[in-house]
Write an enzyme that holds these catalytic residues in place. Structure first.
Site, PDB file in Angstrom:
ATOM      1  N   GLU A  70       0.826  -1.207   0.000  1.00  0.00           N
ATOM      2  CA  GLU A  70       0.000   0.000   0.000  1.00  0.00           C
ATOM      3  C   GLU A  70       0.865   1.263   0.000  1.00  0.00           C
ATOM      4  O   GLU A  70       0.497   2.274  -0.598  1.00  0.00           O
ATOM      5  CB  GLU A  70      -0.926   0.001   1.219  1.00  0.00           C
ATOM      6  CG  GLU A  70      -2.031  -1.042   1.154  1.00  0.00           C
ATOM      7  CD  GLU A  70      -2.887  -0.906  -0.091  1.00  0.00           C
ATOM      8  OE1 GLU A  70      -3.227   0.245  -0.461  1.00  0.00           O
ATOM      9  OE2 GLU A  70      -3.208  -1.939  -0.705  1.00  0.00           O
ATOM     10  N   SER A 156      18.327  -8.168  -9.549  1.00  0.00           N
ATOM     11  CA  SER A 156      17.089  -8.258 -10.333  1.00  0.00           C
ATOM     12  C   SER A 156      17.119  -9.318 -11.435  1.00  0.00           C
ATOM     13  O   SER A 156      16.147 -10.055 -11.602  1.00  0.00           O
ATOM     14  CB  SER A 156      16.765  -6.890 -10.947  1.00  0.00           C
ATOM     15  OG  SER A 156      16.432  -5.961  -9.947  1.00  0.00           O
ATOM     16  N   HIS A 285       2.775 -10.174  -9.731  1.00  0.00           N
ATOM     17  CA  HIS A 285       4.221 -10.404  -9.732  1.00  0.00           C
ATOM     18  C   HIS A 285       4.937  -9.289  -8.976  1.00  0.00           C
ATOM     19  O   HIS A 285       5.846  -9.531  -8.196  1.00  0.00           O
ATOM     20  CB  HIS A 285       4.744 -10.475 -11.168  1.00  0.00           C
ATOM     21  CG  HIS A 285       6.235 -10.617 -11.245  1.00  0.00           C
ATOM     22  ND1 HIS A 285       6.882 -11.807 -10.963  1.00  0.00           N
ATOM     23  CD2 HIS A 285       7.208  -9.715 -11.531  1.00  0.00           C
ATOM     24  CE1 HIS A 285       8.183 -11.627 -11.087  1.00  0.00           C
ATOM     25  NE2 HIS A 285       8.412 -10.372 -11.426  1.00  0.00           N
ATOM     26  N   SER A 286       4.517  -8.086  -9.206  1.00  0.00           N
ATOM     27  CA  SER A 286       5.058  -6.924  -8.498  1.00  0.00           C
ATOM     28  C   SER A 286       4.042  -5.794  -8.649  1.00  0.00           C
ATOM     29  O   SER A 286       2.979  -5.958  -9.260  1.00  0.00           O
ATOM     30  CB  SER A 286       6.411  -6.501  -9.078  1.00  0.00           C
ATOM     31  OG  SER A 286       6.237  -5.920 -10.362  1.00  0.00           O
TER      32      SER A 286
END
Length: 395
Positions: A70, A156, A285-286
């Protein structure tokens, strides 16, 4: 007969090795979907203290994910990834390890670091990239790392950690350490060359490493049906001569038992082990992804409600009399308060000084780094409005 390529036994019958058939490698589990022990299964590996600590960590991970997700949606941090649906793999696998074991995570294993003592304040400091971040603000959110907790910093690009993990395990072997390396990955990693390089090196050099693959069905938006034709990931270990097992990744007890056993074999026999944990990524996923574009909301809700690893484990500890509704309410209230406070603290802390971008890699900064730092400082002075005030003030 011995060939340079290996020993063989000759035959006059021509026979090709068949592709996978209808019979698939079975999946080990201890609890059914209702959180009950499988009939005839006796399980005493996890006592009350360990079980409640595991459950506390799973809840903490859930609540932390909720509020930091959030925070990203409110524009307070730039990026975030949740572990919804994969809490059991995170926590139960970490609980089965020693603190001396070295972890090479992907980006969906914060629960393993949480288990080792990384605090909610540590997590939020990293996500906000402030001066208290042990990574000095150099990494995007979710890319945690802690030398104190034997947890290598996440990168990443997927699968790059696997050859590195195999190399680290080789160093443990040479030093005769009573420890192993644990390398986490998603199913998407198995489509990368580094996966094959890492497994092959580990097998040939016979190093103490446990590869744990979270097969959650999707590599971002790519389903496994578009990734490989094999019977999941578990059979890929066999191809490299690696002992392998498939486990229900939504069953915390099964994950704990499998990883504990895999660790013992890896160290005592000096060999790699591959664990395929079948699970489901409930969240997107993100924060850069909308998973409803490639899977139905009904599918997501089914796994979120009916197959939740947290709910399954809670039902088991409730049946043992180790947990109740009051405990549930208390821990969620406590963690919510802690994470909100951690976010407030992290948000107010200054960013690391610009000079920290150019330290730590070399004993003495190279000529290129010196030039880059000069150019950056000149750019900030020339265009102060294009940089946050706290960055401009560091010049």
């Amino acid at each position: 007969m011995d060939f340079p390529g290996g020993k063989v036994m000759f035959t006059s019958q021509m026979s090709f090795i068949a592709e996978p058939g209808k019979t698939r490698v079975p999946c080990y589990r201890v609890l059914n979907d209702s959180g009950e022990l499988i009939s005839g299964k006796d399980h005493d590996l996890v006592n009350q203290d360990l079980a409640t600590r595991m459950y506390n960590s799973m809840i903490t991970l859930q609540v932390m994910d909720t509020f930091l997700y959030e925070a990203q949606r409110q524009g307070r941090i730039s990026f975030y990834m949740t572990s919804f649906g994969e809490e059991a793999i995170n926590v139960a696998s970490a609980a089965a390890l020693s603190s001396e074991d070295i972890i090479f995570a992907q980006y969906r294993e914060p629960g393993a670091l949480l288990w080792r003592g990384f605090t909610l304040q540590d997590f939020t400091n990293q996500c906000f990239g402030n001066k208290a971040d042990c990574g000095k603000g150099r990494q995007m959110p979710n890319h945690y790392g802690s030398s104190k907790h034997n947890y290598f910093t996440i990168s990443s690009p997927i699968a790059t950690q696997l050859p590195q993990a195999a190399g680290a395990a080789y160093s443990l072997k040479m030093d005769k350490k009573d420890a192993c390396v644990v390398a986490y990955m998603g199913d998407g990693c198995t489509s990368e060359g580094d996966f094959h390089a890492g497994l092959n090196f580990a097998a040939v050099m016979e190093v103490p490493i446990v590869f744990i693959c979270r097969n959650n069905g999707y590599a971002i938006s790519t389903p496994i049906s578009d990734q490989f034709r094999s019977d999941g990931v578990v059979v890929k270990g066999q191809a490299y001569g690696i002992r392998s097992i498939r486990v229900d990744g939504n069953d915390a007890l099964a994950v704990y038992e499998v990883v504990q056993t895999a660790r013992e074999m890896a160290i005592s026999e000096q060999r790699p082990i591959l664990v395929e944990a079948l699970t489901y990524r409930v969240g997107h996923h993100s924060t850069s992804d909308d998973s409803t574009k490639y899977r139905s909301t009904d599918e997501i809700e089914h796994w979120k409600i009916e197959k939740s690893p947290v709910t399954k484990f809670r039902r088991w500890i409730e049946r043992n009399g180790w947990w109740n509704e009051d405990d549930e309410s208390e821990i969620r209230k406590k963690v919510k308060k802690e994470i909100l406070q951690a976010i407030q603290v992290a948000e107010k802390l200054e960013k690391p000084p610009v000079s920290e971008m150019f330290t730590d890699v070399y004993d003495e900064p190279t000529k290129d780094l010196v030039e880059q730092e000069i150019l950056l400082r000149e750019s900030i002075k020339k265009h102060p409005k294009d940089y946050p005030s706290d960055v401009a003030e560091c010049i």
